[in-house]
Design an enzyme around this catalytic site. Sequence first.
Site, PDB file in Angstrom:
ATOM      1  N   ASP A  82      24.505   7.020  18.764  1.00 55.76           N
ATOM      2  CA  ASP A  82      24.377   7.823  19.993  1.00 55.76           C
ATOM      3  C   ASP A  82      23.420   8.988  19.734  1.00 55.76           C
ATOM      4  O   ASP A  82      23.797  10.145  19.838  1.00 55.76           O
ATOM      5  CB  ASP A  82      25.757   8.328  20.449  1.00 55.76           C
ATOM      6  CG  ASP A  82      26.456   9.213  19.422  1.00 55.76           C
ATOM      7  OD1 ASP A  82      26.113   9.114  18.213  1.00 55.76           O
ATOM      8  OD2 ASP A  82      27.325  10.011  19.812  1.00 55.76           O
ATOM      9  N   ASP A 141      22.045  11.096  13.887  1.00 53.50           N
ATOM     10  CA  ASP A 141      21.847   9.656  14.096  1.00 53.50           C
ATOM     11  C   ASP A 141      20.382   9.282  13.870  1.00 53.50           C
ATOM     12  O   ASP A 141      20.079   8.248  13.266  1.00 53.50           O
ATOM     13  CB  ASP A 141      22.207   9.250  15.527  1.00 53.50           C
ATOM     14  CG  ASP A 141      23.621   9.571  15.914  1.00 53.50           C
ATOM     15  OD1 ASP A 141      24.473   8.672  15.880  1.00 53.50           O
ATOM     16  OD2 ASP A 141      23.877  10.725  16.297  1.00 53.50           O
ATOM     17  N   ASN A 145      26.911  11.733  21.949  1.00 57.77           N
ATOM     18  CA  ASN A 145      26.211  13.013  21.841  1.00 57.77           C
ATOM     19  C   ASN A 145      25.527  13.382  23.146  1.00 57.77           C
ATOM     20  O   ASN A 145      25.384  14.562  23.481  1.00 57.77           O
ATOM     21  CB  ASN A 145      25.180  12.949  20.707  1.00 57.77           C
ATOM     22  CG  ASN A 145      25.824  13.016  19.335  1.00 57.77           C
ATOM     23  OD1 ASN A 145      26.849  13.659  19.146  1.00 57.77           O
ATOM     24  ND2 ASN A 145      25.223  12.332  18.374  1.00 57.77           N
ATOM     25  N   THR A 155      27.839   5.181  14.229  1.00 54.97           N
ATOM     26  CA  THR A 155      27.782   6.622  13.958  1.00 54.97           C
ATOM     27  C   THR A 155      28.063   7.451  15.207  1.00 54.97           C
ATOM     28  O   THR A 155      27.768   8.644  15.242  1.00 54.97           O
ATOM     29  CB  THR A 155      26.416   7.009  13.367  1.00 54.97           C
ATOM     30  OG1 THR A 155      25.375   6.615  14.266  1.00 54.97           O
ATOM     31  CG2 THR A 155      26.203   6.334  12.017  1.00 54.97           C
ATOM     32  N   PHE A 178      34.634  14.784  16.501  1.00 54.31           N
ATOM     33  CA  PHE A 178      34.082  14.458  17.814  1.00 54.31           C
ATOM     34  C   PHE A 178      34.105  12.962  18.129  1.00 54.31           C
ATOM     35  O   PHE A 178      34.580  12.537  19.185  1.00 54.31           O
ATOM     36  CB  PHE A 178      32.647  14.995  17.918  1.00 54.31           C
ATOM     37  CG  PHE A 178      31.942  14.608  19.189  1.00 54.31           C
ATOM     38  CD1 PHE A 178      32.198  15.280  20.378  1.00 54.31           C
ATOM     39  CD2 PHE A 178      31.030  13.568  19.200  1.00 54.31           C
ATOM     40  CE1 PHE A 178      31.564  14.919  21.550  1.00 54.31           C
ATOM     41  CE2 PHE A 178      30.376  13.199  20.370  1.00 54.31           C
ATOM     42  CZ  PHE A 178      30.641  13.879  21.557  1.00 54.31           C
ATOM     43  N   ASN A 179      33.554  12.114  17.250  1.00 53.37           N
ATOM     44  CA  ASN A 179      33.414  10.697  17.575  1.00 53.37           C
ATOM     45  C   ASN A 179      34.754  10.043  17.890  1.00 53.37           C
ATOM     46  O   ASN A 179      34.856   9.215  18.802  1.00 53.37           O
ATOM     47  CB  ASN A 179      32.749   9.939  16.418  1.00 53.37           C
ATOM     48  CG  ASN A 179      31.265  10.208  16.312  1.00 53.37           C
ATOM     49  OD1 ASN A 179      30.634  10.674  17.254  1.00 53.37           O
ATOM     50  ND2 ASN A 179      30.703   9.918  15.153  1.00 53.37           N
ATOM     51  N   HIS A 223      25.994  14.518   8.896  1.00 59.22           N
ATOM     52  CA  HIS A 223      27.133  13.613   9.081  1.00 59.22           C
ATOM     53  C   HIS A 223      26.726  12.140   8.960  1.00 59.22           C
ATOM     54  O   HIS A 223      27.153  11.430   8.058  1.00 59.22           O
ATOM     55  CB  HIS A 223      27.763  13.839  10.456  1.00 59.22           C
ATOM     56  CG  HIS A 223      28.232  15.228  10.708  1.00 59.22           C
ATOM     57  ND1 HIS A 223      29.358  15.752  10.113  1.00 59.22           N
ATOM     58  CD2 HIS A 223      27.735  16.202  11.519  1.00 59.22           C
ATOM     59  CE1 HIS A 223      29.539  16.995  10.533  1.00 59.22           C
ATOM     60  NE2 HIS A 223      28.566  17.287  11.384  1.00 59.22           N
ATOM     61  N   ASP A 224      25.928  11.681   9.912  1.00 60.80           N
ATOM     62  CA  ASP A 224      25.666  10.245  10.030  1.00 60.80           C
ATOM     63  C   ASP A 224      24.907   9.649   8.848  1.00 60.80           C
ATOM     64  O   ASP A 224      25.190   8.499   8.461  1.00 60.80           O
ATOM     65  CB  ASP A 224      24.924   9.964  11.342  1.00 60.80           C
ATOM     66  CG  ASP A 224      25.759  10.326  12.559  1.00 60.80           C
ATOM     67  OD1 ASP A 224      26.993  10.419  12.425  1.00 60.80           O
ATOM     68  OD2 ASP A 224      25.187  10.525  13.651  1.00 60.80           O
TER      69      ASP A 224
END
Length: 312
Positions: free
Chosen positions: A10, A15, A39, A124, A166-167, A241-242
């Site tokens: 996203d 990402d 996102n 992700t 969040f995800n 993160h991703d």
Amino acid sequence: MSRPIIIDCDPGHDDAINLILAFASPELSTLAVTTSAGNQTQPKTLNNALRILTLLKRTDIPVASGASKPLLRDLIIADSVHGESGLDGPILPEPGFDPEPLHAVELMAQKICNSREPVTLVPTGPLTNIALLLATYPELQTNIERIVLMGGAGAALGNWTPAAEFNIYVDPEAAKAVFESGIPITMCGLDVTHRAQIHEHEISMIREIGNPVARIVADLLDYFCIYHKDPKWGFDGAPLHDPCTIAWLLAPEIFTTQECWVGVETTGELTRGMTVVDYYNLTANPANCELVVDVDRLQFVNLLLERLKFYN
């Protein structure tokens, strides 16, 4: 032989960097890129994926849009982090090719069915598309090697609510279905991603690589750092993160993991989207997850720096 993967994302600054890392890695063969809302809204995340692949001159990779909202809930987006476009900051090319007419789930199913080797899924964003894939095509699970996802938190605190990352928070029902699927899962949650920070001087090192893609990555990170400079986070830089997902596939030896059972809370008034990690086997549930808990930060950053030279 390169490992076949499908990236469901996203984009999203991290990402985008994850896609850039994946396409700089001959050890991996990306069969498709699919997008979900998260996102930003689905039209924007799709457009961002197309723009990144256009930048990378990988218009040969099929891209398809997927779910525009979570399975049962209204969509929540992270525009406070990623901006109005989802990739605010750098100047990116407009898409140089069209998305596939197929839904993301259909494209994933097609690629998994036709792959001679089991496929690794790398989501992700929210897990909506992955949950839909597993529910619609259960017969394909035997040709899915593993799901390597960014999402959740074990010992770490949440980053969207006190309890949730969040995800997982965006679509906890989808996450619950994925974790209960029986497919091997590697979870790169906040426990590790908050340790995978990149510092400002390292962003300068990325810019000094000098190629157009590295400069775009530096611009992405400049914008991404703005949100993470808030003192409440206590960061020295910005958490990538991703990219932990692709980095784990490339160099698992720089990460520390623990096998354990992970459940997802869907109904708690204060804990919606919480990933409940049974570190001490208190539930007696068999492990369903390889939880990534730590990373050698310098080796992680060096991996990114080295792979960005691929675009020279």
